[in-house]
Design an enzyme around this catalytic site. Structure first.
Site, PDB file in Angstrom:
ATOM      1  N   GLU A 127       8.925   3.599   9.869  1.00  0.00           N
ATOM      2  CA  GLU A 127       7.981   3.266   8.812  1.00  0.00           C
ATOM      3  C   GLU A 127       6.949   4.367   8.627  1.00  0.00           C
ATOM      4  O   GLU A 127       6.671   5.121   9.554  1.00  0.00           O
ATOM      5  CB  GLU A 127       7.267   1.948   9.139  1.00  0.00           C
ATOM      6  CG  GLU A 127       6.579   1.315   7.932  1.00  0.00           C
ATOM      7  CD  GLU A 127       5.598   0.200   8.290  1.00  0.00           C
ATOM      8  OE1 GLU A 127       5.024   0.230   9.391  1.00  0.00           O
ATOM      9  OE2 GLU A 127       5.400  -0.695   7.443  1.00  0.00           O
ATOM     10  N   ARG A 153      -0.997   6.329  17.889  1.00  0.00           N
ATOM     11  CA  ARG A 153      -1.101   6.592  16.453  1.00  0.00           C
ATOM     12  C   ARG A 153      -2.019   7.773  16.178  1.00  0.00           C
ATOM     13  O   ARG A 153      -1.907   8.432  15.152  1.00  0.00           O
ATOM     14  CB  ARG A 153      -1.641   5.357  15.733  1.00  0.00           C
ATOM     15  CG  ARG A 153      -0.696   4.183  15.793  1.00  0.00           C
ATOM     16  CD  ARG A 153      -1.363   2.934  15.224  1.00  0.00           C
ATOM     17  NE  ARG A 153      -0.482   1.776  15.364  1.00  0.00           N
ATOM     18  CZ  ARG A 153      -0.409   0.796  14.487  1.00  0.00           C
ATOM     19  NH1 ARG A 153      -1.174   0.805  13.417  1.00  0.00           N
ATOM     20  NH2 ARG A 153       0.409  -0.208  14.686  1.00  0.00           N
TER      21      ARG A 153
HETATM   22  C1  B12 Z   1      -6.582  -5.921   6.985  1.00  0.00           C
HETATM   23  C2  B12 Z   1      -6.109  -5.698   8.408  1.00  0.00           C
HETATM   24  C3  B12 Z   1      -5.578  -4.457   8.695  1.00  0.00           C
HETATM   25  C4  B12 Z   1      -5.495  -3.305   7.695  1.00  0.00           C
HETATM   26  C5  B12 Z   1      -6.836  -2.578   7.773  1.00  0.00           C
HETATM   27  C6  B12 Z   1      -7.125  -1.727   6.573  1.00  0.00           C
HETATM   28  C7  B12 Z   1      -8.398  -0.995   6.804  1.00  0.00           C
HETATM   29  N1  B12 Z   1      -8.341   0.252   7.071  1.00  0.00           N
HETATM   30  O1  B12 Z   1      -9.439  -1.631   6.798  1.00  0.00           O
HETATM   31  C8  B12 Z   1      -4.323  -2.505   8.273  1.00  0.00           C
HETATM   32  C9  B12 Z   1      -3.046  -3.082   7.719  1.00  0.00           C
HETATM   33  C10 B12 Z   1      -4.338  -1.025   8.005  1.00  0.00           C
HETATM   34  C11 B12 Z   1      -4.438  -2.875   9.728  1.00  0.00           C
HETATM   35  C12 B12 Z   1      -4.008  -2.076  10.764  1.00  0.00           C
HETATM   36  C13 B12 Z   1      -3.986  -2.476  12.086  1.00  0.00           C
HETATM   37  N2  B12 Z   1      -4.303  -3.648  12.584  1.00  0.00           N
HETATM   38 CO1  B12 Z   1      -5.179  -4.974  11.546  1.00  0.00          CO
HETATM   39  N3  B12 Z   1      -5.786  -6.450  10.665  1.00  0.00           N
HETATM   40  C14 B12 Z   1      -6.221  -6.715   9.400  1.00  0.00           C
HETATM   41  C15 B12 Z   1      -6.634  -8.179   9.204  1.00  0.00           C
HETATM   42  C16 B12 Z   1      -5.463  -8.930   8.575  1.00  0.00           C
HETATM   43  C17 B12 Z   1      -7.887  -8.424   8.382  1.00  0.00           C
HETATM   44  C18 B12 Z   1      -9.099  -7.611   8.767  1.00  0.00           C
HETATM   45  C19 B12 Z   1     -10.115  -7.720   7.670  1.00  0.00           C
HETATM   46  O2  B12 Z   1     -10.246  -6.836   6.851  1.00  0.00           O
HETATM   47  N4  B12 Z   1     -10.807  -8.888   7.576  1.00  0.00           N
HETATM   48  C20 B12 Z   1     -11.809  -9.149   6.579  1.00  0.00           C
HETATM   49  C21 B12 Z   1     -13.198  -8.746   7.113  1.00  0.00           C
HETATM   50  C22 B12 Z   1     -14.260  -9.112   6.096  1.00  0.00           C
HETATM   51  O3  B12 Z   1     -13.408  -9.494   8.305  1.00  0.00           O
HETATM   52  P1  B12 Z   1     -13.528  -8.833   9.776  1.00  0.00           P
HETATM   53  O4  B12 Z   1     -12.849  -7.543   9.797  1.00  0.00           O
HETATM   54  O5  B12 Z   1     -13.070  -9.860  10.738  1.00  0.00           O
HETATM   55  O6  B12 Z   1     -15.086  -8.587   9.947  1.00  0.00           O
HETATM   56  C23 B12 Z   1     -16.027  -9.627   9.818  1.00  0.00           C
HETATM   57  C24 B12 Z   1     -16.314 -10.387  11.118  1.00  0.00           C
HETATM   58  O7  B12 Z   1     -15.329 -10.220  12.120  1.00  0.00           O
HETATM   59  C25 B12 Z   1     -17.662  -9.922  11.566  1.00  0.00           C
HETATM   60  N5  B12 Z   1     -17.768  -8.807  12.502  1.00  0.00           N
HETATM   61  C26 B12 Z   1     -17.053  -7.682  12.568  1.00  0.00           C
HETATM   62  N6  B12 Z   1     -17.566  -6.873  13.495  1.00  0.00           N
HETATM   63  C27 B12 Z   1     -18.617  -7.472  14.038  1.00  0.00           C
HETATM   64  C28 B12 Z   1     -19.515  -7.094  15.029  1.00  0.00           C
HETATM   65  C29 B12 Z   1     -20.536  -7.960  15.406  1.00  0.00           C
HETATM   66  C30 B12 Z   1     -21.477  -7.563  16.483  1.00  0.00           C
HETATM   67  C31 B12 Z   1     -20.638  -9.211  14.783  1.00  0.00           C
HETATM   68  C32 B12 Z   1     -21.681 -10.147  15.177  1.00  0.00           C
HETATM   69  C33 B12 Z   1     -19.758  -9.574  13.771  1.00  0.00           C
HETATM   70  C34 B12 Z   1     -18.754  -8.715  13.417  1.00  0.00           C
HETATM   71  O8  B12 Z   1     -18.279  -9.564  10.350  1.00  0.00           O
HETATM   72  C35 B12 Z   1     -17.325  -9.024   9.428  1.00  0.00           C
HETATM   73  C36 B12 Z   1     -17.738  -9.328   8.019  1.00  0.00           C
HETATM   74  O9  B12 Z   1     -17.727 -10.719   7.773  1.00  0.00           O
HETATM   75  C37 B12 Z   1      -6.856  -8.632  10.688  1.00  0.00           C
HETATM   76  C38 B12 Z   1      -6.557 -10.088  11.020  1.00  0.00           C
HETATM   77  C39 B12 Z   1      -7.418 -11.087  10.315  1.00  0.00           C
HETATM   78  N7  B12 Z   1      -8.736 -11.091  10.496  1.00  0.00           N
HETATM   79  O10 B12 Z   1      -6.881 -11.895   9.597  1.00  0.00           O
HETATM   80  C40 B12 Z   1      -5.886  -7.721  11.450  1.00  0.00           C
HETATM   81  C41 B12 Z   1      -6.177  -7.339  12.907  1.00  0.00           C
HETATM   82  C42 B12 Z   1      -7.654  -7.094  13.084  1.00  0.00           C
HETATM   83  N8  B12 Z   1      -5.380  -6.068  13.089  1.00  0.00           N
HETATM   84  C43 B12 Z   1      -4.885  -5.968  14.241  1.00  0.00           C
HETATM   85  C44 B12 Z   1      -4.086  -4.858  14.677  1.00  0.00           C
HETATM   86  C45 B12 Z   1      -3.485  -4.946  16.047  1.00  0.00           C
HETATM   87  C46 B12 Z   1      -3.879  -3.779  13.861  1.00  0.00           C
HETATM   88  C47 B12 Z   1      -3.051  -2.556  14.239  1.00  0.00           C
HETATM   89  C48 B12 Z   1      -3.272  -1.970  15.614  1.00  0.00           C
HETATM   90  C49 B12 Z   1      -1.569  -2.793  14.267  1.00  0.00           C
HETATM   91  C50 B12 Z   1      -0.978  -3.328  13.094  1.00  0.00           C
HETATM   92  N9  B12 Z   1      -0.927  -4.647  13.034  1.00  0.00           N
HETATM   93  O11 B12 Z   1      -0.501  -2.561  12.266  1.00  0.00           O
HETATM   94  C51 B12 Z   1      -3.524  -1.567  13.165  1.00  0.00           C
HETATM   95  C52 B12 Z   1      -4.757  -0.833  13.721  1.00  0.00           C
HETATM   96  C53 B12 Z   1      -4.976   0.498  13.211  1.00  0.00           C
HETATM   97  C54 B12 Z   1      -6.224   1.025  13.833  1.00  0.00           C
HETATM   98  N10 B12 Z   1      -6.137   2.183  14.430  1.00  0.00           N
HETATM   99  O12 B12 Z   1      -7.254   0.422  13.805  1.00  0.00           O
HETATM  100  C55 B12 Z   1      -5.132  -7.158  15.093  1.00  0.00           C
HETATM  101  C56 B12 Z   1      -6.092  -6.949  16.245  1.00  0.00           C
HETATM  102  C57 B12 Z   1      -5.527  -7.644  17.453  1.00  0.00           C
HETATM  103  C58 B12 Z   1      -6.412  -8.000  18.555  1.00  0.00           C
HETATM  104  N11 B12 Z   1      -7.686  -7.725  18.549  1.00  0.00           N
HETATM  105  O13 B12 Z   1      -5.863  -8.619  19.473  1.00  0.00           O
HETATM  106  C59 B12 Z   1      -5.566  -8.232  14.053  1.00  0.00           C
HETATM  107  C60 B12 Z   1      -6.536  -9.293  14.569  1.00  0.00           C
HETATM  108  C61 B12 Z   1      -4.257  -8.900  13.582  1.00  0.00           C
HETATM  109  C62 B12 Z   1      -3.480  -9.543  14.696  1.00  0.00           C
HETATM  110  N12 B12 Z   1      -3.702 -10.809  14.990  1.00  0.00           N
HETATM  111  O14 B12 Z   1      -2.658  -8.898  15.320  1.00  0.00           O
HETATM  112  N13 B12 Z   1      -5.017  -4.047   9.897  1.00  0.00           N
END
Ligand code: B12
Ligand code: B12
Lengths: 484, 137, 484, 137
Positions: C171, C100
């Site tokens: 897409e 990408r």
């Molecule tokens: C929204 C989302 C997107 C959006 C992101 C928009 C943007 N630019 O922010 C879009 C649609 C663009 C997207 C794209 C992609 N995504 Co995405 N996405 C998500 C989703 C649904 C939610 C993430 C989110 O915003 N959560 C809300 C926030 C508040 O929570 P968080 O991110 O988890 O962070 C919290 C905690 O994790 C923690 N935390 C985070 N970092 C750290 C670090 C430390 C040290 C600690 C202690 C805590 C901590 O604190 C944060 C705040 O509470 C997740 C799945 C999910 N969680 O349901 C997948 C997910 C993260 N995505 C994933 C993937 C694969 C992608 C894509 C590669 C492919 C795709 N599906 O299109 C691309 C990646 C593009 C890229 N180059 O990064 C995967 C990752 C897979 C994996 N790790 O095995 C996930 C898990 C979905 C899945 N099951 O496939 N994504």
């Protein structure tokens, strides 16, 4: 004793009690005064009525599983798991099939086999055999209110024992626990045995202990048109109220069409309120329950989740007071506690996401409520006529006449002339009206809807539609379309 | 008289009435004589009906989970009643809960059932086996 | 090259092509004439456009997963599993994150590591590295049409290779694959690279090969108000049409409120048609896609099923042409093929049960469509004004001015002044309007709705609502209420 | 100057922008100095920022699945840059797919991370550990 819709005298009730308690040794454990005192010691937040009343006020939908196993310890473990891991708001105790038929010695055999084989050999909890003490062990071991759920034509002893045992809600009714659950038992008989249960509930109520009663809404669970099951629910609510019941939950089994299902819950509430009022029962609190699809389920667990979640959405959009939850194991067998909890969590997620939403009261919904109301009234008015104004007498005659007619019922006292099928949008309509007393406008409405489907299906309106519809949901459809 | 005769019904305290109505319908369509005993059928009722109708097979349906308790001894009672080697089928949700089907089959075969079918077996499958086992073309 | 909304001359296109193909060795594999002939050999039932067009006619909703792994054989195995065990109607090939960003040597490293470790170390299929031949292996090995799904700001080489490789849908877009997916890339740049992709698609189209294009509707997937994402979808549809694209699927990410979601799909269809017509693109076939909730998911699989099924219900009730399906592993990681197929089967069950039902077009729905239409028009008209009538120029300026403003976007070219939050029924509204050009009536509408929530929440309208809403669905709620 | 300083960001080609904005907000509320590098941060950027800000910890977020590839060598580079023993956290969806967390933790610890957090760890938990590890009351 002859059946009429009249509150039993206390003497009549107490006389009958002696017989009832004598039918199995654990009957001797019940002491009504002690039981009332015991019930009074149960805190509000563990009482079914209180929790339902609060849900009505808060306009939220509570979730409740079905569950029951043979042995007390295992049953407690199961219920705890369902409240802790499933987030159940209300707990059940599903009774095994032998107890439902008063075959307590077969149940005893089942208990022994269950101990021997290390797994439940009964499909539920044998409440009579475990007695008042066993019941109290159960209700005391959990945090939530517990209800007895079963399918017992003669549940008098079961009611005596479990209510004394701390259960605060008791499901069933003289029609709904006969026609879908029995083959050879007259309606006269079961309406009498259930008057007893209602009179017992009224006895507690008179002494300040409110016990919830819940007619079993879905009946055979298989394509029952809403007006037919709602009519039965209204009758059982009225009959219960006469015996002194003051807290009733009327139920409905989801059919699958969004508009019809939401309309059915609204109509159920309206009709129950209207008929209770008409007969002068002004102080009955009425709540509603939607049962997630009660017919054949898909075997695949992911698909089963689809059915479960759609039922949850409908319950929330209709603002039913509670929803009875199915499990991903439904098509296969009594669920493990894990599968049961999974069904609950999926349901909770959907219910919570829809907590602040409801189905807008638009024209289509109003029209559907109207047709269900009209059909229900037609059935109820003819029933009252047949009974010369007595709803109990009328009910017995209405079944004889096929005025009330439940599809696929095992009971020989059910006419079985009426046959349902889905219309082109999946709503359940009357295919063969049989002797259900509908006027021409209602008959035409049902026929028109089925003709629409016939046209889309490119076939005649016929029983084959019903057969196809029976399999449809388990095959991943709602309307059973002919194979192309 | 080419038509084979089946006695069917739901055993024990089981009231699941939908499946047996459909089986009745399907077996007749497939060209069998069917004696449908409906729900809540005792072992004795199956046997009496089979003797009376000179049946070629008894098809036991059980949905509610008590199938294992309800079926114990049926083969022996058939033998005693002179229904030697009568074809015995059982099907439905015949045990409590989700269990390994091959294990379940073993247990029911040990009880003397000729064929054992799991949840949701479609009528067509049953009919195929019946035709094979009864030598119907 | 300067950005304007004008079809590239063939010369300009072909000149750029030489550069593009030279950026990685596999570029040399693409021979356009041969590729067109190859595309023509693909049967109708394996073509995206044909299947979508049929779905529009039949008013059904198709289901499509996301899926991609590093190695060709494993990827084929995965896709076959999804069509056979999941019942997918349309297949994806999700591209890995290195590709990408055009980091093809990192992708190469990922491929090697994946072979070495025996598991996919890339989060998708590295389409450029696998080249035309690798792509054809994939598209030839399955029964359904396959689409490239990614998030690539500069997808020119990827498009060349994969379309030559037999993919029939692609897409992305100059806004939707920049703002949510990049940090430092100007909109000018990506709108140009995506004009190239659209021009390439148009080149095939001119030669009788119809390739479907799909702007990425959900953007950041996190509380994007429908009018904002719809405005972007409309722009990308118009821009694509100018370059010769004739088959467009406009998309929308489910927000969670039934009425708003159904309205958003209706509005999206209406606005896209209206603006295409306004600019004279009269022969574009428009279909719609609803993405099941794109924000944070609950970790529990049963709860995830709840979210998945609710999204399926909305897609069916809105009659979206297709729905993009999430999996029960969403919150954890790239799903196993089993989890992916389970999400599909649950979705299919709900979609099929709702196939013959739709949301009645009542007052509330009409009002919601109206507000989304008005908001969308306000954004688009100001954008056109800023561009002196040119939608491309206008878009770049609209982002500079914060007229188009996507919440939580990583791009530094996105203003980030607008902030959304849910109203009391869970619909996503504008909390801080920022510079989004709304008139007083729209501003008041949004504020009024948020005030209703503030009152119910017993707190002021503030950013904390947004934070709470971000976590809400993963915590089993829709509206993020304050803890009591 | 009691306040501890954290350098935070999303590593590699990862653009998940929501979580890091929330962490930024939460860490500041909890009394830390935060240098938020946003998304798509290279190993070098973390190190430069940490040196410049005299940071006490680097908090690496990775959501998109390439975390394992992206994090290789970070500890070594820190060592080389003179950031001896700087506290290194990693969290998010740090590997591809649903994997056994204890196994994953082991691998990242072997790479030199002091603490490893699984999917969806709430900010409160992270803050608690940070306070403990940095000796903040
Ligand atoms: C929204 C989302 C997107 C959006 C992101 C928009 C943007 N630019 O922010 C879009 C649609 C663009 C997207 C794209 C992609 N995504 Co995405 N996405 C998500 C989703 C649904 C939610 C993430 C989110 O915003 N959560 C809300 C926030 C508040 O929570 P968080 O991110 O988890 O962070 C919290 C905690 O994790 C923690 N935390 C985070 N970092 C750290 C670090 C430390 C040290 C600690 C202690 C805590 C901590 O604190 C944060 C705040 O509470 C997740 C799945 C999910 N969680 O349901 C997948 C997910 C993260 N995505 C994933 C993937 C694969 C992608 C894509 C590669 C492919 C795709 N599906 O299109 C691309 C990646 C593009 C890229 N180059 O990064 C995967 C990752 C897979 C994996 N790790 O095995 C996930 C898990 C979905 C899945 N099951 O496939 N994504
Ligand atoms: C509808 C239903 C009910 C209705 C029945 C109404 C009525 N009187 O008919 C009501 C609500 C009353 C009911 C009650 C109970 N039910 Co019930 N019920 C069902 C349900 C949802 C559908 C059954 C059905 O009608 N299917 C449609 C027909 C067409 O299919 P079928 O019955 O499976 O029959 C077909 C095939 O199996 C096959 N077949 C059947 N028999 C045979 C025999 C042979 C030899 C062959 C080859 C094939 C074959 O052919 C049939 C036609 O295609 C099933 C679960 C499911 N399948 O989704 C549970 C289910 C059968 N019920 C169950 C139970 C436990 C009960 C209750 C004990 C408790 C309760 N839950 O309330 C009571 C039992 C009362 C009693 N004494 O029998 C369990 C049985 C558990 C187990 N075996 O481990 C099930 C599996 C649900 C569950 N997972 O817990 N039930």
């Amino acid at each position: 004793m002859t059946l009429v819709n009249k509150k039993w005298s206390e003497q009549q009730f107490l006389d009958t009690r002696q017989e009832v308690l004598g039918t199995w040794p654990t009957g001797a454990e019940v002491d009504l005064d002690e039981a009332i005192a015991y019930q009074k010691s149960i805190p509000e937040d563990k009482r079914f009525c209180a929790k339902l009343n609060k849900a009505i006020d808060d306009k939220v939908t509570l979730i409740q599983p079905r569950a029951g196993v043979a042995l007390i310890d295992k049953h407690i473990e199961l219920l705890r798991f369902l409240e802790d891991e499933g987030g159940a708001d209300l707990l059940p105790t599903t009774i095994d099939s032998y107890t439902r038929l008063n075959r307590y010695s077969d149940a005893e055999h089942g208990i022994k086999e269950s101990i021997a084989q290390g797994t439940s050999m009964l499909n539920g909890f044998p409440g009579v055999n475990h007695g008042v003490e066993g019941s109290r062990k159960v209700t005391e071991s959990v945090k939530s209110p517990v209800q007895v759920r079963h399918g017992t034509p003669d549940a008098r002893l079961l009611a005596e024992i479990t209510i004394a045992g701390g259960f605060t809600s008791f499901e069933g009714g003289g029609i709904s626990y006969n026609v879908p659950y029995a083959k050879n038992i007259t309606l006269e008989h079961t309406m009498l045995t259930w008057q007893y249960v209602d009179r017992l509930t009224g006895y507690y109520e008179d002494r300040g202990v409110s016990i919830n009663r819940e007619p079993f809404g879905p009946l055979t669970g298989t394509l029952v048109p809403p007006s037919m099951s709602n009519a039965v629910a209204v009758i059982e609510a009225v009959v219960a109220a006469e015996q002194g019941v003051r807290n009733v939950t009327v139920g409905y089994g989801q059919c699958g069409n969004l508009i019809q299902d939401v309309a059915a819950i609204h109509s159920l509430r309206q009709m129950t309120d209207a008929y209770l009022k008409r007969f002068g029962y002004n102080n009955v609190i009425v709540s509603t329950v939607l049962h997630q699809w009660m017919g054949g389920f898909p075997q695949d667990e992911a698909k089963a989740f689809g059915v479960i979640c759609w039922g949850s959405a409908v319950a929330a959009l209709a603002k039913a007071t509670k929803v009875i939850v199915k499990t991903p194991h439904e098509a296969i067998g009594v669920p493990t506690k894990e599968a049961n909890a999974a069904g609950l969590r999926a349901t909770k997620q959907v219910i919570s996401m829809l907590a602040d939403q409801e189905m807008p009261m638009d024209e289509m919904l109003l029209a559907e409520i109207d047709i269900i109301n009209r059909e229900t009234r037609a059935i109820l008015e003819r029933t009252l006529e047949l009974g010369d104004g007595d709803i109990c007498v009328g009910t017995v005659r209405a079944f004889e006449a096929g005025v009330i007619d439940v599809p696929f019922a095992p009971s020989r006292y059910n006419a079985g002339n009426m046959m349902p099928a889905r219309d082109n949008k999946g709503a359940v309509r009357y295919l063969h009206i049989g002797n259900v007393p509908f006027d021409k406008s209602i008959v035409d409405f049902n026929q028109k809807r089925l003709q629409e489907r016939a046209k889309a299906d490119n076939r005649e309106v016929a029983f084959q539609m019903t057969v196809d519809d029976i399999y449809a949901i388990s095959n991943g459809q709602l309307v059973g379309r002919p194979n192309k | 008289m080419d038509k084979k005769t089946l006695v069917i019904g739901v055993i024990g305290a089981d009231v699941h009435a939908v499946g047996i109505q459909i089986l009745n319908f399907a077996f007749q369509e497939a060209g069998f004589n069917v004696v449908n005993l409906g729900v809540m059928v005792t072992q004795e009722e199956y046997i009496e009906a089979a003797i009376e109708a000179k049946a070629d097979a008894i098809v036991v349906s059980s949905l509610y989970g008590h199938g294992e308790l309800d079926c114990q001894g049926l083969r022996e009672k058939c033998d005693e009643a002179g229904l030697k080697d009568i074809l015995l089928y059982v099907g439905g949700n015949i045990v409590v809960g989700k269990q390994d089907l091959t294990e379940v089959e073993k247990r029911f075969r040990a009880m003397g059932f000729d064929r054992v079918f799991g949840p949701g077996t479609p009528p067509e499958t049953t009919i195929e086996y019946l035709k094979k086992d009864l030598g119907v073309a």
